[in-house]
Every structure is written in structure tokens, then in C-alpha cells.
Design an enzyme around this catalytic site. Structure first.
Site, mmCIF file in Angstrom:
data_model
loop_
_atom_site.group_PDB
_atom_site.id
_atom_site.type_symbol
_atom_site.label_atom_id
_atom_site.label_comp_id
_atom_site.label_asym_id
_atom_site.label_seq_id
_atom_site.Cartn_x
_atom_site.Cartn_y
_atom_site.Cartn_z
ATOM 1 N N LYS A 113 17.167 -7.821 1.591
ATOM 2 C CA LYS A 113 17.660 -6.617 1.493
ATOM 3 C C LYS A 113 18.986 -6.313 1.028
ATOM 4 O O LYS A 113 19.420 -5.291 0.424
ATOM 5 C CB LYS A 113 17.461 -5.989 3.044
ATOM 6 N N LYS A 196 5.248 -8.347 -1.188
ATOM 7 C CA LYS A 196 4.737 -7.706 0.065
ATOM 8 C C LYS A 196 4.478 -6.096 -0.214
ATOM 9 O O LYS A 196 5.130 -5.390 -0.752
ATOM 10 C CB LYS A 196 5.721 -7.871 1.231
ATOM 11 N N LYS A 199 7.109 0.033 2.391
ATOM 12 C CA LYS A 199 7.492 1.325 2.361
ATOM 13 C C LYS A 199 8.647 1.830 1.274
ATOM 14 O O LYS A 199 8.753 2.763 0.520
ATOM 15 C CB LYS A 199 8.139 1.703 3.709
HETATM 16 P P1 AMP Z 1 8.134 -2.115 9.328
HETATM 17 O O1 AMP Z 1 7.489 -1.104 8.372
HETATM 18 O O2 AMP Z 1 8.914 -3.202 8.424
HETATM 19 O O3 AMP Z 1 8.923 -1.634 10.453
HETATM 20 O O4 AMP Z 1 6.861 -3.226 9.909
HETATM 21 C C1 AMP Z 1 6.152 -2.717 11.009
HETATM 22 C C2 AMP Z 1 5.415 -3.476 11.415
HETATM 23 O O5 AMP Z 1 4.230 -3.681 10.308
HETATM 24 C C3 AMP Z 1 5.653 -5.085 11.651
HETATM 25 O O6 AMP Z 1 5.064 -5.696 12.682
HETATM 26 C C4 AMP Z 1 5.373 -5.676 10.206
HETATM 27 O O7 AMP Z 1 5.387 -7.073 10.383
HETATM 28 C C5 AMP Z 1 4.255 -5.264 9.593
HETATM 29 N N1 AMP Z 1 4.164 -4.957 8.217
HETATM 30 C C6 AMP Z 1 4.938 -4.404 7.281
HETATM 31 N N2 AMP Z 1 4.410 -4.856 6.086
HETATM 32 C C7 AMP Z 1 3.389 -5.481 6.138
HETATM 33 C C8 AMP Z 1 2.552 -6.028 5.421
HETATM 34 N N3 AMP Z 1 2.669 -5.836 4.166
HETATM 35 N N4 AMP Z 1 1.535 -6.837 5.761
HETATM 36 C C9 AMP Z 1 1.443 -7.172 7.050
HETATM 37 N N5 AMP Z 1 2.088 -6.685 8.019
HETATM 38 C C10 AMP Z 1 3.144 -5.723 7.473
#
Ligand code: AMP
Ligand code: TRP
Length: 334
Positions: A113, A196, A199
Site C-alpha cells: 500500500k 488480487k 476495491k
Molecule cells: P477488505 O475489503 O480488504 O476490508 O477485506 C474484507 C475481507 O475480504 C477480508 O477477510 C479479506 O481477506 C477478504 N478479501 C478481500 N479481497 C479478497 C480477495 N480478492 N479474495 C478473497 N478474499 C478477499
């Protein structure tokens, strides 16, 4: 009887996408039957990078609507946003004084990041994992369902708990267990099988949002990057084919099958055939959720009420813990 206490969080930094759903949220829903569950929209984490205030308010409600639409039950589980419960920030400060700089320097998510502009990122981004440990340990949660990308942060939470226990001569904090399961623990971008799904990726075609219409879902899957070969017959052959592996993993997760079972059906077939069936499957599972999300978002006051009630319940659990922790640390209290 609950098997333990679960805590997990999601950032309100943009649309929820298929990676969030298959990697985390769907598992959160399923765990509600067996565990006492606390699910948090982590707005304190979100502001480690700049968020427009209006936008942050809107996405916090939208993520809440997404979690409710996916099947989080706010009566049995606790659903709230982090900033409403002061224990998170208070315990995070104590953990800032427990975690070592060397530990934080190893965090790959910070390195990604911060990129090349390290001097110019917020101090909050650096201590982000300490706040995450505080989220979990303020409730003495034992199990944390997340996608694979959060594994390193959870190891740090274990190290913090262990060092705190050691330094203060206590067994106060439990050791945290990650729960990483399903066929899609790391969903990749539809444009690049090595990145990955996220968002923050600029291209909308890289991800499927939970608010996408059936047409958008079908179009994005049809345009998803693939290689020129037909689908392989065995899982081993997916290893060198990241885009194929990703689409097969998504299919398997949505259909609640293994990759083997998917390849038994589609091995040797072309991607165009496979993508059509995948699109129909994705629309059937995500479509009703998007409709429910839109319905919930028409009543923001109700969402705010649900979050406020969740925050009260969360605060009631965390506040007594925080007092015990302050005693262990040696803070005077009235
Ligand atoms: P975040 O959007 O970073 O707050 O992630 C929220 C949850 O979604 C966390 O448990 C992440 O590990 C999971 N997550 C985010 N992006 C992915 C992805 N591309 N594949 C699988 N899990 C994800
Ligand atoms: N850092 C996590 C993510 O971006 C979100 C998060 C914050 C979290 N606090 C947490 C996840 C506590 C699990 C437990 O995905």
C-alpha cells in the site's frame, strides 16, 4: 452451544466485491450457526488512506446493507461500525506499545500500500495491524474468518497477544486462530490472474461488485482474461494457468463444489462454454443479494439503527475487558 467467539472486519472503502463475498462474507454467514459472531465495518482502518467524509458515510451504510443482504443476522450476531465503540482505539494504543517496529516492518500489505512513497503515507497505515489485533482481542475472540491476504496480520495479532501475556505475566489474551476456508480464499482480478481482486483497482472490469446488474456480471465474466487452451482435466494443470484457476475457483465456490468436480464436468471444453454457465451461476447467486441490498439502502435510518444497536452490544462486551486490561497495565482508575 457456541464453539467459540468469532470476530471479523471489512473496510468501508468501496463496493463489496466477489472476493470479499467468497473469501470472507459468505463464510461469516455460515459460521453464525456454530459460533458467537461479531462483525465489524472498520471505518477507523478505512481512514488510514484518505476518504471523503460523505463517501465514507455512504459506503459504511452500503457495506452494512451488503452484509445484511448476504445473510448476517443482526439479532443473533453483532453488526456495527468500529468508530462507535471506543475500546478499539483505546486498546490499539496499548498494542502500539507492545508491537515491535521490526514486526510491523515485515508486513507485506503495508509495503504494497505504501509503495515507493513511504515518507508520505499516514502513520495510521503503519500501525494498522495493531488496530486489527485490538479489534479481535477487545472481545477475546478466538477465531477470525478472513481471506488469505489477512493471514500475516493475524500472525501479528498472535504475536501481540503472546508478548502482552508474557510482559504482564498473565494468560489474559487467547491465541487467535485464522479460519481461511472454501475454494476461493484468494479471488484474483478478472483482468490479471496474478493480482488480487480489490476495491482499489481502477478497472471496473477487474472485479464483480455485489451491486452489479445481471448484464454487468455477464459482460465482465465474458470479457475475463483467459489463455487460449481449453479447460484442463486435472487440478494440477491449473497451477501454471492463473486465469483458468481463478475462474474455476470462482465456479467451484459459487456452486459449492470442489475444483475437481468442476473440471470433471468442464475439462476439455472451451472457455466460452464455461463462461456462459459461470455467468448464469453467478447471476443466480448474486442477483437476489443485489436486489435485497438495494431495498435495504432505501432506508438508511434503519441501517443506522441496526448499527447503533450493534455498537451498544459490542461496547457492553468490550468495556469490562478494557478495564481489566488497564488494571493489568497499571493504569489508575477512579
Ligand atoms: P477488505 O475489503 O480488504 O476490508 O477485506 C474484507 C475481507 O475480504 C477480508 O477477510 C479479506 O481477506 C477478504 N478479501 C478481500 N479481497 C479478497 C480477495 N480478492 N479474495 C478473497 N478474499 C478477499
Ligand atoms: N484488515 C482487514 C482487511 O482489510 C479488515 C479487518 C480489520 C479485520 N480488523 C479486522 C479482519 C479484524 C479480521 C479481524 O481485510
Amino acid at each position: 452451544m457456541a464453539k467459540g467467539r468469532i470476530f471479523s472486519g471489512v473496510q468501508p472503502t468501496g463496493n463489496l466485491h466477489l472476493g470479499n463475498y467468497l473469501g470472507a462474507i459468505r463464510n461469516w454467514v455460515r459460521l453464525q450457526n456454530d459460533f458467537e459472531c461479531i462483525y465489524c465495518i472498520v471505518d477507523l482502518h478505512a481512514i488510514t488512506v484518505w476518504q471523503e467524509p460523505q463517501q465514507l458515510r455512504a459506503t459504511t451504510r452500503e457495506v452494512a446493507a451488503g452484509l445484511l443482504a448476504a445473510g448476517i443476522d443482526p439479532n443473533t450476531s453483532i453488526l456495527f461500525n468500529q468508530s462507535q465503540v471506543p475500546a478499539h482505539a483505546e486498546l490499539a494504543w496499548i498494542f502500539n506499545c507492545v508491537a515491535r517496529l521490526g514486526w510491523l516492518n515485515r508486513m507485506t500489505q503495508f509495503k504494497e500500500k505504501a509503495g515507493k512513497d513511504r515518507e508520505n503515507v499516514s502513520a495510521g497505515l503503519y500501525v494498522y495491524p495493531n488496530l486489527m489485533a485490538a479489534d479481535i482481542l477487545a472481545y477475546k475472540a478466538t477465531h477470525v474468518p478472513v481471506g488469505e491476504d489477512q493471514k500475516q496480520h493475524l500472525e501479528l495479532a498472535r504475536d501481540i497477544a503472546q508478548k502482552f501475556n508474557h510482559d504482564y505475566g498473565t494468560e489474559y489474551f487467547p491465541l487467535v486462530e485464522p479460519l481461511i476456508f472454501g475454494e476461493a480464499t484468494r479471488v484474483m482480478s478478472l483482468r490479471d490472474g496474478m493480482r488480487k481482486m480489490s476495491k482499489s483497482e481502477p478497472s471496473e472490469f477487474s472485479r464483480i461488485n455485489l451491486t452489479d446488474t445481471p448484464d454487468q456480471i455477464a459482460q465482465k465474466l465474458r470479457k475475463a482474461k483467459t489463455d487460449p487452451l481449453p479447460l484442463p482435466e486435472t487440478v494440477a494443470e491449473l497451477e501454471s494457468r492463473p486465469e483458468a484457476d481463478n475462474l474455476v475457483g470462482i465456479f467451484a465456490a459459487l456452486a459449492d463444489k470442489t475444483r475437481e468436480a468442476v473440471l470433471a464436468e468442464f475439462g476439455g471444453k472451451s472457455f466460452s462454454v464455461f463462461k456462459d454457465v459461470l455467468a448464469a451461476l453467478a447471476i443466480a447467486s448474486l442477483g437476489p443479494m443485489a436486489d435485497e441490498m438495494r431495498r435495504l439502502m432505501q432506508d438508511p435510518a434503519e441501517i443506522d439503527r441496526i448499527l447503533r444497536r450493534g455498537a451498544e452490544r459490542a461496547q457492553a462486551m468490550a468495556a469490562p475487558h478494557l478495564r481489566e486490561i488497564q488494571d493489568l497495565v497499571g493504569f489508575l482508575r477512579p
